[in-house]
Design a protein around this motif. Structure first.
Motif, mmCIF file in Angstrom:
data_model
loop_
_atom_site.group_PDB
_atom_site.id
_atom_site.type_symbol
_atom_site.label_atom_id
_atom_site.label_comp_id
_atom_site.label_asym_id
_atom_site.label_seq_id
_atom_site.Cartn_x
_atom_site.Cartn_y
_atom_site.Cartn_z
ATOM 1 N N SER A 50 25.240 2.288 54.529
ATOM 2 C CA SER A 50 24.082 3.295 54.567
ATOM 3 C C SER A 50 23.953 3.970 53.641
ATOM 4 O O SER A 50 24.862 4.165 52.553
ATOM 5 C CB SER A 50 24.310 4.343 55.792
ATOM 6 N N PHE A 51 22.611 4.499 53.128
ATOM 7 C CA PHE A 51 22.492 5.370 51.911
ATOM 8 C C PHE A 51 23.062 6.705 52.340
ATOM 9 O O PHE A 51 22.753 7.263 53.154
ATOM 10 C CB PHE A 51 21.158 5.561 51.635
ATOM 11 N N GLY A 52 23.578 7.427 51.183
ATOM 12 C CA GLY A 52 24.076 8.833 51.386
ATOM 13 C C GLY A 52 22.851 9.816 51.138
ATOM 14 O O GLY A 52 21.766 9.351 51.328
ATOM 15 N N ALA A 53 23.281 11.053 50.626
ATOM 16 C CA ALA A 53 22.214 11.756 50.347
ATOM 17 C C ALA A 53 21.192 11.398 49.468
ATOM 18 O O ALA A 53 21.339 10.820 48.193
ATOM 19 C CB ALA A 53 22.689 13.159 49.731
ATOM 20 N N LEU A 54 19.853 11.423 49.855
ATOM 21 C CA LEU A 54 18.752 11.109 48.794
ATOM 22 C C LEU A 54 18.506 11.926 47.966
ATOM 23 O O LEU A 54 18.779 13.268 47.676
ATOM 24 C CB LEU A 54 17.450 10.643 49.643
ATOM 25 N N LYS A 55 17.809 11.611 46.845
ATOM 26 C CA LYS A 55 17.427 12.265 45.433
ATOM 27 C C LYS A 55 16.005 12.411 45.857
ATOM 28 O O LYS A 55 15.076 11.750 46.351
ATOM 29 C CB LYS A 55 17.777 11.634 44.273
ATOM 30 N N GLN A 56 15.461 13.518 44.909
ATOM 31 C CA GLN A 56 14.038 13.817 45.101
ATOM 32 C C GLN A 56 13.423 14.285 43.508
ATOM 33 O O GLN A 56 14.344 14.852 42.767
ATOM 34 C CB GLN A 56 13.651 15.065 45.916
ATOM 35 N N GLY A 65 10.995 10.586 47.267
ATOM 36 C CA GLY A 65 12.618 10.572 47.469
ATOM 37 C C GLY A 65 12.883 8.998 47.402
ATOM 38 O O GLY A 65 12.317 8.204 47.431
ATOM 39 N N TYR A 66 14.200 9.086 46.853
ATOM 40 C CA TYR A 66 14.671 7.787 46.556
ATOM 41 C C TYR A 66 16.274 7.767 46.705
ATOM 42 O O TYR A 66 17.069 8.693 46.741
ATOM 43 C CB TYR A 66 14.396 7.542 44.875
ATOM 44 N N ALA A 67 16.731 6.629 46.954
ATOM 45 C CA ALA A 67 18.137 6.453 46.815
ATOM 46 C C ALA A 67 18.493 5.821 45.422
ATOM 47 O O ALA A 67 17.865 5.116 44.887
ATOM 48 C CB ALA A 67 18.582 5.477 48.018
ATOM 49 N N PRO A 107 12.891 3.596 45.903
ATOM 50 C CA PRO A 107 12.033 4.618 46.343
ATOM 51 C C PRO A 107 11.228 4.857 47.642
ATOM 52 O O PRO A 107 11.103 3.308 47.978
ATOM 53 C CB PRO A 107 11.211 5.040 45.088
ATOM 54 N N TYR A 108 11.037 5.704 48.242
ATOM 55 C CA TYR A 108 9.956 5.781 49.362
ATOM 56 C C TYR A 108 8.539 5.497 48.592
ATOM 57 O O TYR A 108 8.183 6.499 47.857
ATOM 58 C CB TYR A 108 10.165 6.713 50.145
ATOM 59 N N LEU A 109 8.007 4.771 49.316
ATOM 60 C CA LEU A 109 6.386 4.874 48.534
ATOM 61 C C LEU A 109 5.637 5.932 49.459
ATOM 62 O O LEU A 109 6.169 6.488 50.251
ATOM 63 C CB LEU A 109 5.786 3.269 49.346
ATOM 64 N N ARG A 110 4.659 6.116 48.751
ATOM 65 C CA ARG A 110 3.790 7.205 49.294
ATOM 66 C C ARG A 110 3.406 6.845 50.777
ATOM 67 O O ARG A 110 3.072 5.848 51.164
ATOM 68 C CB ARG A 110 2.576 7.399 48.412
ATOM 69 N N GLY A 111 3.703 8.136 51.463
ATOM 70 C CA GLY A 111 3.293 8.110 53.092
ATOM 71 C C GLY A 111 4.579 7.694 53.719
ATOM 72 O O GLY A 111 4.427 7.389 55.093
ATOM 73 N N TYR A 112 5.832 7.554 52.992
ATOM 74 C CA TYR A 112 7.075 6.966 53.769
ATOM 75 C C TYR A 112 7.953 8.307 53.582
ATOM 76 O O TYR A 112 7.994 8.445 52.602
ATOM 77 C CB TYR A 112 7.742 5.902 53.417
ATOM 78 N N GLY A 113 9.023 8.192 54.586
ATOM 79 C CA GLY A 113 10.022 9.052 54.499
ATOM 80 C C GLY A 113 9.828 10.292 53.790
ATOM 81 O O GLY A 113 9.170 11.264 54.175
#
Length: 347
Positions: A50-56, A65-67, A107-113
């Motif tokens: 699993s991904f840990g803490a995400l970055k922004q 937001g991205y892993a 990264p999360y695309l626009r509109g996600y996460g």
């Protein structure tokens, strides 16, 4: 219709000690991912990571937001998801690439996460060009001059556009389903009924009823799509629920609806991007080194083992068709996707 109308009418040495920043696993990430993929079913293997803490970070119009995985100064790989998926399509790929010394950004695309708009006044635009502009802005924010880009579904289209428009930023490309840059004039042409049927949701999204339906049943809707387009992928409820959280983004419905309506010419884009969209509509070829992947069971895979879009890739090129694999290639076949990234980077 991801521009299929026309079609249808290991590099660096592996280092087991590589950093897996942003990744968590019950034991050594690389060993777990490799052993799990060999001994367990597809979904079970992916469940060990699993991904840990995400970055922004602020980038263009967005807070993205991205892993991140791998060494901070390693060569960059940016992996892009599609609809209705999220960053977890790459939860099995990222640690494998990290063991090869890559800095992996998902990264999360626009509109996600956790990706959100910086201003409530910004047009919730989802035409194809803006996703590429978002990723270029992310690269600038992270000071990534050049990266290997990989994607499927919306992610393939976004990576293809960057490879065309900003080839100096794209070292190599892995594109599932090949060339997906949209020609809206071509979209107006009818396809055989069986092919049109696979795109039923595109027509549903053209109705006012669909906005209410997607808002109320966003999770059920996505699960239905997953099952239809990946018939051999026996994902667990936990795996689906992990991704489905990304659909609770406040702009998810508006982005999805606008994307599909824009493709059919039912919604306008942003006039600032008209020149870019006009260039993309011409179907420009991709010159960067590329590996294309097709899932043999993906209903959107064009016939001909990649021949339908072969002419769009003029640089070093390899095609692979993955037997028994559906639409969500990186999550169904993370080892094959990882090998495609390594191969593209060596070309």
């Amino acid at each position: 219709r991801r521009t299929f109308g026309k079609a249808l009418g290991a590099g660096t040495a592996s280092t087991a000690t590589a950093s897996l920043a942003g990744m968590t696993a019950p034991s050594s990430a690389s060993a777990t991912a490799r052993r799990g993929a060999e001994s367990a079913g597809p979904d079970q293997a992916r469940g060990t990571l699993s991904f840990g803490a995400l970055k922004q970070t602020r980038a263009g119009e967005l807070s993205i937001g991205y892993a991140e995985a791998g060494p901070a100064h390693g060569p960059a790989v940016i992996l892009l998801h599609g609809w209705p998926y999220d960053i977890h399509s790459y939860v099995g790929v990222a640690p494998l690439l990290a063991t090869h010394g890559y800095r992996v950004i998902v990264p999360y695309l626009r509109g996600y996460g956790t990706t959100t708009f910086l201003s409530a006044k910004t047009f919730r635009n989802a035409e194809q060009a803006v996703f590429a502009l978002d990723i270029i802005a992310l690269m600038d924010a992270l000071r990534i001059e050049r990266a290997v880009l990989g994607g499927f579904d919306w992610g393939s289209r976004t990576a293809d556009i960057i490879a065309v428009q900003w080839p100096e930023r794209c070292k190599a490309l892995v594109s599932v389903s090949g060339y997906l840059i949209t020609d809206r004039k071509q979209q107006r042409l009818p396809l055989p009924p069986a092919t049109e049927w696979a795109w039923w949701y595109q027509y549903y999204f053209s109705t006012e009823r669909s906005e209410l339906g997607l808002a109320e049943y966003r999770h059920d809707f996505a699960k239905l799509i997953w099952r239809n387009v990946s018939p051999t992928w026996h994902f667990s409820d936990a795996t689906f629920d992990r991704t489905a959280q990304a659909f609770d983004n406040p702009d998810y419905v508006r982005i999805v609806i606008h994307n599909y309506r824009w493709r059919l010419g039912l919604a306008p884009g942003d006039s600032r991007h008209d020149d870019l969209e006009a260039r993309l509509a011409e179907g420009p070829p991709i010159h960067v080194p590329t590996v294309t992947l097709d899932g043999a069971l993906d209903p959107f895979t064009p016939p001909g083992n990649g021949a339908a879009y072969r002419g769009k890739f003029t640089g070093p090129y390899v095609h692979r068709t993955l037997k028994g694999i559906g639409h969500n290639v990186p999550q169904e076949a993370p080892e094959a996707f990882t090998q495609a990234v390594l191969e593209a980077d060596r070309m």
